[in-house]
Motif scaffolding. Sequence first.
Motif, PDB file in Angstrom:
ATOM      1  N   ALA A 133       4.430  -1.166   8.693  1.00 28.30           N
ATOM      2  CA  ALA A 133       4.446   0.215   8.212  1.00 28.30           C
ATOM      3  C   ALA A 133       5.891   0.690   8.092  1.00 28.30           C
ATOM      4  O   ALA A 133       6.677   0.550   9.033  1.00 28.30           O
ATOM      5  CB  ALA A 133       3.666   1.114   9.165  1.00 28.30           C
ATOM      6  N   LEU A 134       6.214   1.262   6.938  1.00 24.74           N
ATOM      7  CA  LEU A 134       7.570   1.747   6.685  1.00 24.74           C
ATOM      8  C   LEU A 134       7.538   3.195   6.235  1.00 24.74           C
ATOM      9  O   LEU A 134       6.627   3.609   5.515  1.00 24.74           O
ATOM     10  CB  LEU A 134       8.247   0.919   5.586  1.00 24.74           C
ATOM     11  CG  LEU A 134       8.465  -0.570   5.849  1.00 24.74           C
ATOM     12  CD1 LEU A 134       9.064  -1.217   4.603  1.00 24.74           C
ATOM     13  CD2 LEU A 134       9.379  -0.779   7.051  1.00 24.74           C
ATOM     14  N   LYS A 135       8.541   3.948   6.630  1.00 23.70           N
ATOM     15  CA  LYS A 135       8.718   5.311   6.118  1.00 23.70           C
ATOM     16  C   LYS A 135       9.642   5.202   4.909  1.00 23.70           C
ATOM     17  O   LYS A 135      10.866   5.096   5.046  1.00 23.70           O
ATOM     18  CB  LYS A 135       9.305   6.225   7.193  1.00 23.70           C
ATOM     19  CG  LYS A 135       9.212   7.706   6.861  1.00 23.70           C
ATOM     20  CD  LYS A 135       9.645   8.558   8.037  1.00 23.70           C
ATOM     21  CE  LYS A 135       8.660   8.511   9.188  1.00 23.70           C
ATOM     22  NZ  LYS A 135       7.362   9.170   8.875  1.00 23.70           N
ATOM     23  N   ALA A 136       9.048   5.178   3.728  1.00 26.38           N
ATOM     24  CA  ALA A 136       9.815   4.989   2.503  1.00 26.38           C
ATOM     25  C   ALA A 136       9.162   5.763   1.365  1.00 26.38           C
ATOM     26  O   ALA A 136       7.954   6.013   1.379  1.00 26.38           O
ATOM     27  CB  ALA A 136       9.915   3.509   2.143  1.00 26.38           C
ATOM     28  N   ASN A 137       9.962   6.135   0.395  1.00 29.12           N
ATOM     29  CA  ASN A 137       9.516   6.934  -0.741  1.00 29.12           C
ATOM     30  C   ASN A 137       9.129   6.034  -1.905  1.00 29.12           C
ATOM     31  O   ASN A 137       9.896   5.139  -2.290  1.00 29.12           O
ATOM     32  CB  ASN A 137      10.636   7.895  -1.154  1.00 29.12           C
ATOM     33  CG  ASN A 137      10.154   9.000  -2.057  1.00 29.12           C
ATOM     34  OD1 ASN A 137       9.434   8.749  -3.026  1.00 29.12           O
ATOM     35  ND2 ASN A 137      10.545  10.220  -1.765  1.00 29.12           N
ATOM     36  N   ALA A 138       7.962   6.263  -2.479  1.00 27.35           N
ATOM     37  CA  ALA A 138       7.486   5.427  -3.586  1.00 27.35           C
ATOM     38  C   ALA A 138       8.340   5.570  -4.837  1.00 27.35           C
ATOM     39  O   ALA A 138       8.326   4.696  -5.707  1.00 27.35           O
ATOM     40  CB  ALA A 138       6.036   5.767  -3.921  1.00 27.35           C
ATOM     41  N   ALA A 141      -4.851  -2.775   7.941  1.00 27.10           N
ATOM     42  CA  ALA A 141      -5.284  -3.704   8.983  1.00 27.10           C
ATOM     43  C   ALA A 141      -6.533  -4.475   8.564  1.00 27.10           C
ATOM     44  O   ALA A 141      -6.651  -5.675   8.833  1.00 27.10           O
ATOM     45  CB  ALA A 141      -5.543  -2.946  10.283  1.00 27.10           C
ATOM     46  N   THR A 142      -7.446  -3.795   7.891  1.00 24.16           N
ATOM     47  CA  THR A 142      -8.679  -4.451   7.438  1.00 24.16           C
ATOM     48  C   THR A 142      -8.367  -5.536   6.417  1.00 24.16           C
ATOM     49  O   THR A 142      -8.940  -6.634   6.456  1.00 24.16           O
ATOM     50  CB  THR A 142      -9.639  -3.418   6.828  1.00 24.16           C
ATOM     51  OG1 THR A 142      -9.981  -2.450   7.829  1.00 24.16           O
ATOM     52  CG2 THR A 142     -10.910  -4.078   6.322  1.00 24.16           C
ATOM     53  N   LEU A 143      -7.449  -5.251   5.490  1.00 16.72           N
ATOM     54  CA  LEU A 143      -7.065  -6.252   4.493  1.00 16.72           C
ATOM     55  C   LEU A 143      -6.411  -7.461   5.144  1.00 16.72           C
ATOM     56  O   LEU A 143      -6.723  -8.610   4.813  1.00 16.72           O
ATOM     57  CB  LEU A 143      -6.111  -5.640   3.470  1.00 16.72           C
ATOM     58  CG  LEU A 143      -6.703  -4.673   2.462  1.00 16.72           C
ATOM     59  CD1 LEU A 143      -5.619  -4.190   1.506  1.00 16.72           C
ATOM     60  CD2 LEU A 143      -7.828  -5.318   1.685  1.00 16.72           C
ATOM     61  N   ILE A 157       2.482  -4.564   3.421  1.00 23.23           N
ATOM     62  CA  ILE A 157       3.506  -3.571   3.740  1.00 23.23           C
ATOM     63  C   ILE A 157       2.952  -2.232   3.275  1.00 23.23           C
ATOM     64  O   ILE A 157       2.505  -2.100   2.133  1.00 23.23           O
ATOM     65  CB  ILE A 157       4.839  -3.879   3.045  1.00 23.23           C
ATOM     66  CG1 ILE A 157       5.427  -5.176   3.612  1.00 23.23           C
ATOM     67  CG2 ILE A 157       5.819  -2.723   3.235  1.00 23.23           C
ATOM     68  CD1 ILE A 157       6.759  -5.573   3.009  1.00 23.23           C
ATOM     69  N   THR A 158       2.937  -1.269   4.159  1.00 24.18           N
ATOM     70  CA  THR A 158       2.315   0.009   3.838  1.00 24.18           C
ATOM     71  C   THR A 158       3.319   1.139   4.038  1.00 24.18           C
ATOM     72  O   THR A 158       3.988   1.212   5.063  1.00 24.18           O
ATOM     73  CB  THR A 158       1.030   0.215   4.672  1.00 24.18           C
ATOM     74  OG1 THR A 158       0.393   1.415   4.289  1.00 24.18           O
ATOM     75  CG2 THR A 158       1.303   0.227   6.162  1.00 24.18           C
ATOM     76  N   GLU A 190       0.847  -1.188   0.000  1.00 21.27           N
ATOM     77  CA  GLU A 190       0.000   0.000   0.000  1.00 21.27           C
ATOM     78  C   GLU A 190       0.884   1.240   0.000  1.00 21.27           C
ATOM     79  O   GLU A 190       1.813   1.339   0.801  1.00 21.27           O
ATOM     80  CB  GLU A 190      -0.915   0.029   1.224  1.00 21.27           C
ATOM     81  CG  GLU A 190      -1.797   1.270   1.277  1.00 21.27           C
ATOM     82  CD  GLU A 190      -2.607   1.366   2.562  1.00 21.27           C
ATOM     83  OE1 GLU A 190      -3.672   2.027   2.541  1.00 21.27           O
ATOM     84  OE2 GLU A 190      -2.184   0.795   3.595  1.00 21.27           O
ATOM     85  N   ILE A 191       0.596   2.186  -0.879  1.00 20.75           N
ATOM     86  CA  ILE A 191       1.336   3.442  -0.924  1.00 20.75           C
ATOM     87  C   ILE A 191       0.466   4.532  -0.309  1.00 20.75           C
ATOM     88  O   ILE A 191      -0.560   4.908  -0.878  1.00 20.75           O
ATOM     89  CB  ILE A 191       1.727   3.788  -2.365  1.00 20.75           C
ATOM     90  CG1 ILE A 191       2.669   2.713  -2.899  1.00 20.75           C
ATOM     91  CG2 ILE A 191       2.388   5.169  -2.440  1.00 20.75           C
ATOM     92  CD1 ILE A 191       3.010   2.847  -4.363  1.00 20.75           C
ATOM     93  N   GLY A 192       0.871   4.988   0.865  1.00 22.81           N
ATOM     94  CA  GLY A 192       0.080   5.979   1.598  1.00 22.81           C
ATOM     95  C   GLY A 192      -0.820   5.306   2.611  1.00 22.81           C
ATOM     96  O   GLY A 192      -1.974   4.996   2.325  1.00 22.81           O
ATOM     97  N   ALA A 193      -0.308   5.077   3.810  1.00 22.09           N
ATOM     98  CA  ALA A 193      -1.050   4.303   4.804  1.00 22.09           C
ATOM     99  C   ALA A 193      -2.136   5.093   5.495  1.00 22.09           C
ATOM    100  O   ALA A 193      -3.128   4.523   5.951  1.00 22.09           O
ATOM    101  CB  ALA A 193      -0.081   3.766   5.862  1.00 22.09           C
ATOM    102  N   GLY A 194      -1.958   6.415   5.609  1.00 21.39           N
ATOM    103  CA  GLY A 194      -2.866   7.176   6.447  1.00 21.39           C
ATOM    104  C   GLY A 194      -2.769   6.691   7.888  1.00 21.39           C
ATOM    105  O   GLY A 194      -1.671   6.542   8.428  1.00 21.39           O
ATOM    106  N   THR A 195      -3.895   6.387   8.495  1.00 25.09           N
ATOM    107  CA  THR A 195      -3.888   5.875   9.866  1.00 25.09           C
ATOM    108  C   THR A 195      -3.810   4.345   9.924  1.00 25.09           C
ATOM    109  O   THR A 195      -3.851   3.770  11.006  1.00 25.09           O
ATOM    110  CB  THR A 195      -5.153   6.335  10.606  1.00 25.09           C
ATOM    111  OG1 THR A 195      -6.313   5.911   9.878  1.00 25.09           O
ATOM    112  CG2 THR A 195      -5.174   7.860  10.740  1.00 25.09           C
TER     113      THR A 195
END
Length: 206
Positions: A66-71, A29-31, A40-41, A19-24
């Motif tokens: 969740a990762l802090k990474a650039n698309a 989590a639903t998926l 991986i979001t 997922e690109i752009g996790a938001g909250t």
Amino acid sequence: MALPLITALELKPGMRVLEIGAGTGQVAATLAKNWGVTVITLELWENLNVIQEYASEQGADNDVLALKANAELMPFPDEAFDAVFSIGSFFMIEDREQALKEITRVTRTNGFFGIAEPMCTFNPVPPGLENFDIFHSYNKWLRTLDWNRNLIQGQGFLITDSYYFSEGYQWMLDNFRYYDGEKDFILHDEGRWLGLGLAVGKKMYR
């Protein structure tokens, strides 16, 4: 916008999804919880701990990372994911062409990539809309459905689904997290220029 997009990705239990752009982190989590996939979001702005805590609350902490990474430059090997998607985030990427090259690289052949997000329509900008400060930001980032389709096709994807959401205007009124002046902007537009769209493609070759 999430359910129509997720349905179009043809997810199956055991798949690995990006997922690109996790938001909250609610979609991830639903998926993981209900579709039985590992997610991986990527998220640059929100607190990653909040995303992981929500996944834990949903019993999906082992299947969401969740990762802090650039698309535009992703730390993943080729063909690492069965599906890649973005909800309300792809249009804010500075270099979408470069990001899509990376998305193509990390998506397996016959895997899907899809977006659901704000898109402008082919209608002219309604009189007075350009007077809103936020218009200049939207005008910079938003593209039409055809523009997005062409971008995705240009990277070797076969478009399998694409349309504007007929409920888009009402969804924006009901569900957007508003910035200053944004709701007045949406009300003034009345769904004429600003819309919500979906585009999904299947990767046909490496």
